[in-house]
Design an enzyme around this catalytic site. Structure first.
Site, short mmCIF file in Angstrom:
data_model
loop_
_atom_site.label_atom_id
_atom_site.label_comp_id
_atom_site.label_asym_id
_atom_site.label_seq_id
_atom_site.Cartn_x
_atom_site.Cartn_y
_atom_site.Cartn_z
CG ASP A 1 -92.76 78.97 14.65
OD1 ASP A 1 -93.96 78.88 14.99
OD2 ASP A 1 -92.39 79.55 13.62
CG HIS B 1 -98.54 84.72 17.82
ND1 HIS B 1 -99.04 85.42 16.75
CD2 HIS B 1 -98.00 83.57 17.31
CE1 HIS B 1 -98.81 84.74 15.63
NE2 HIS B 1 -98.19 83.61 15.94
C1 HEM Z 1 -92.92 87.03 13.44
C2 HEM Z 1 -93.87 86.20 13.04
C3 HEM Z 1 -94.33 85.02 13.82
C4 HEM Z 1 -93.72 84.36 14.86
C5 HEM Z 1 -92.35 84.65 15.49
C6 HEM Z 1 -94.60 83.32 15.27
C7 HEM Z 1 -94.34 82.45 16.31
C8 HEM Z 1 -95.26 81.56 16.83
C9 HEM Z 1 -95.07 80.81 18.03
C10 HEM Z 1 -93.81 80.84 18.91
C11 HEM Z 1 -96.18 80.08 18.25
C12 HEM Z 1 -96.49 79.16 19.45
C13 HEM Z 1 -96.01 77.79 19.25
C14 HEM Z 1 -96.69 77.06 18.13
O1 HEM Z 1 -97.81 76.58 18.27
O2 HEM Z 1 -96.09 77.00 17.07
C15 HEM Z 1 -97.09 80.36 17.16
C16 HEM Z 1 -98.34 79.80 16.98
C17 HEM Z 1 -99.15 80.01 15.90
N1 HEM Z 1 -98.96 80.94 14.90
FE1 HEM Z 1 -97.37 82.18 14.71
N2 HEM Z 1 -95.73 83.35 14.48
C18 HEM Z 1 -95.61 84.37 13.59
C19 HEM Z 1 -96.53 84.75 12.63
C20 HEM Z 1 -97.69 84.08 12.35
C21 HEM Z 1 -98.60 84.37 11.27
C22 HEM Z 1 -98.38 85.47 10.22
C23 HEM Z 1 -99.63 83.48 11.34
C24 HEM Z 1 -100.83 83.30 10.46
C25 HEM Z 1 -101.00 83.82 9.27
C26 HEM Z 1 -99.37 82.62 12.48
C27 HEM Z 1 -100.17 81.57 12.86
C28 HEM Z 1 -99.98 80.83 13.99
C29 HEM Z 1 -100.89 79.77 14.41
C30 HEM Z 1 -102.13 79.29 13.67
C31 HEM Z 1 -100.37 79.27 15.62
C32 HEM Z 1 -100.95 78.15 16.48
C33 HEM Z 1 -102.01 78.66 17.42
C34 HEM Z 1 -102.60 77.53 18.26
O3 HEM Z 1 -103.42 76.78 17.71
O4 HEM Z 1 -102.21 77.41 19.43
N3 HEM Z 1 -98.20 83.02 13.07
N4 HEM Z 1 -96.50 81.26 16.30
#
Ligand code: HEM
Length: 295
Positions: A136, A209
């Site tokens: 993450d 996601h």
């Molecule tokens: C159970 C809840 C969540 C989990 C397990 C999760 C996990 C992840 C993972 C594994 C990634 C891909 C690796 C990374 O770039 O960090 C990611 C990307 C991302 N997540 Fe989440 N996330 C969650 C909730 C959220 C929420 C609520 C938001 C926004 C309000 C969010 C916004 C983002 C963004 C902006 C990216 C990067 C996208 C990109 O530019 O490639 N995430 N998240």
């Protein structure tokens, strides 16, 4: 530029804790001042943030534009609750005892006039992975300038040097997620599990996601600086999502996309495996604006 609260940008601490409080009518400025002064004496990093009503009471002229309470999300398939609270304290350190010392010192002051609503210890899981096993933070801004640009209200605006924060506690259904073959898990997230390599072209599903969160508005990438951390016991575990942005609309845009509340009407596949149980917007003022509560 004003001085942002240092703990926002300090990375690598393996022990974390978050406290959320609600205020019944008002909290005396003296009490807030005591809490901030106590936080500044702690060995751990301590970041203070306030809900819209609380911050308006403290410093109405330093309200960032568009800073309002978090509202429930009502997507075509999924919903998310709003539990807007008034004070959030995020604490982290390389040492567990320093974290607990700070938690106890600050809570002893704040709990005299507020209701403690959330009190969760967190930790870094393996090499900064979510409990699903996926790294993450891979797409987080990398260098200091990019982090500040994504996270901080720019100079010249009310609240400059502070950040809008969104937090949301998620409960994971790990048996359900872990029952998927790894290639299907990767299609839920949009990155490979081992090395966090982004899926490309047709391999990247529109409901992954990454597809739902990697967004541009009028050519501007909706970057945020994510500092989420896992928490957990046998009975309840997941992610405390925590992120900082220069404007609240970035969160609103990304959340609308995840919940299928935009033109696409596509719901983030991740919502089938994890459920948000809280949600609040906060403002974390710069040190100079935080000083207001000391008087
Ligand atoms: C159970 C809840 C969540 C989990 C397990 C999760 C996990 C992840 C993972 C594994 C990634 C891909 C690796 C990374 O770039 O960090 C990611 C990307 C991302 N997540 Fe989440 N996330 C969650 C909730 C959220 C929420 C609520 C938001 C926004 C309000 C969010 C916004 C983002 C963004 C902006 C990216 C990067 C996208 C990109 O530019 O490639 N995430 N998240």
């Amino acid at each position: 530029m004003n001085t942002p609260q240092q703990g926002i940008f300090v990375e690598g601490n393996r022990y974390l804790h978050v406290l959320e409080y609600s205020v019944q009518s008002t909290v005396s400025p003296g009490r807030l001042g005591q809490a901030v002064a106590a936080g500044r004496k702690c060995k751990a990093q301590v970041v203070f943030a306030f809900g819209p009503q609380m911050w308006a009471q403290v410093a109405h002229d330093k309200m960032p534009s568009g800073f309002t309470d978090f509202q429930p999300l009502n997507g075509p398939k999924m919903k998310a609750p709003a539990t807007q609270r008034d004070i959030m304290v995020w604490i982290h350190s390389a040492e567990h005892d320093d974290v607990l010392d700070a938690v106890l010192a600050i809570d002893a002051i704040l709990s005299q006039e507020t209701q403690r609503e959330l009190d969760i210890p967190g930790f870094v899981y393996q090499d900064s992975r979510d409990l699903t096993g996926f790294i993450d933070g891979s797409a987080n801004p990398k260098d200091d300038e990019a982090k500040r640009e994504a996270a901080l209200v720019p100079d010249g605006r009310p609240g400059a040097g502070g950040a809008i924060v969104f937090s949301q506690k998620w409960n994971h259904n790990l048996p359900k997620f872990n029952a998927l073959p790894v290639t299907d898990q990767e299609r839920v997230i949009g990155r490979t599990k081992e090395d966090s390599i982004e899926l490309e072209g047709d391999a990247q599903p529109s409901d992954s996601h990454v597809s739902r969160t990697d967004l541009k508005v009028d050519g501007i990438a909706q970057k945020m600086y994510r500092r989420s951390f896992p928490y957990g016991t046998a009975g309840e575990h997941g992610l405390y999502f925590l992120a900082f942005a220069c404007e609240q609309s970035r969160f609103e845009t990304v959340l609308a996309s995840m919940w299928g509340m935009d033109d696409s009407a596509i719901t983030d596949h991740l919502l089938n495996f994890s459920t948000p149980v809280t949600g609040s917007y906060w403002f974390t003022p710069c040190e100079e604006d935080l000083d207001i509560v000391l008087v």
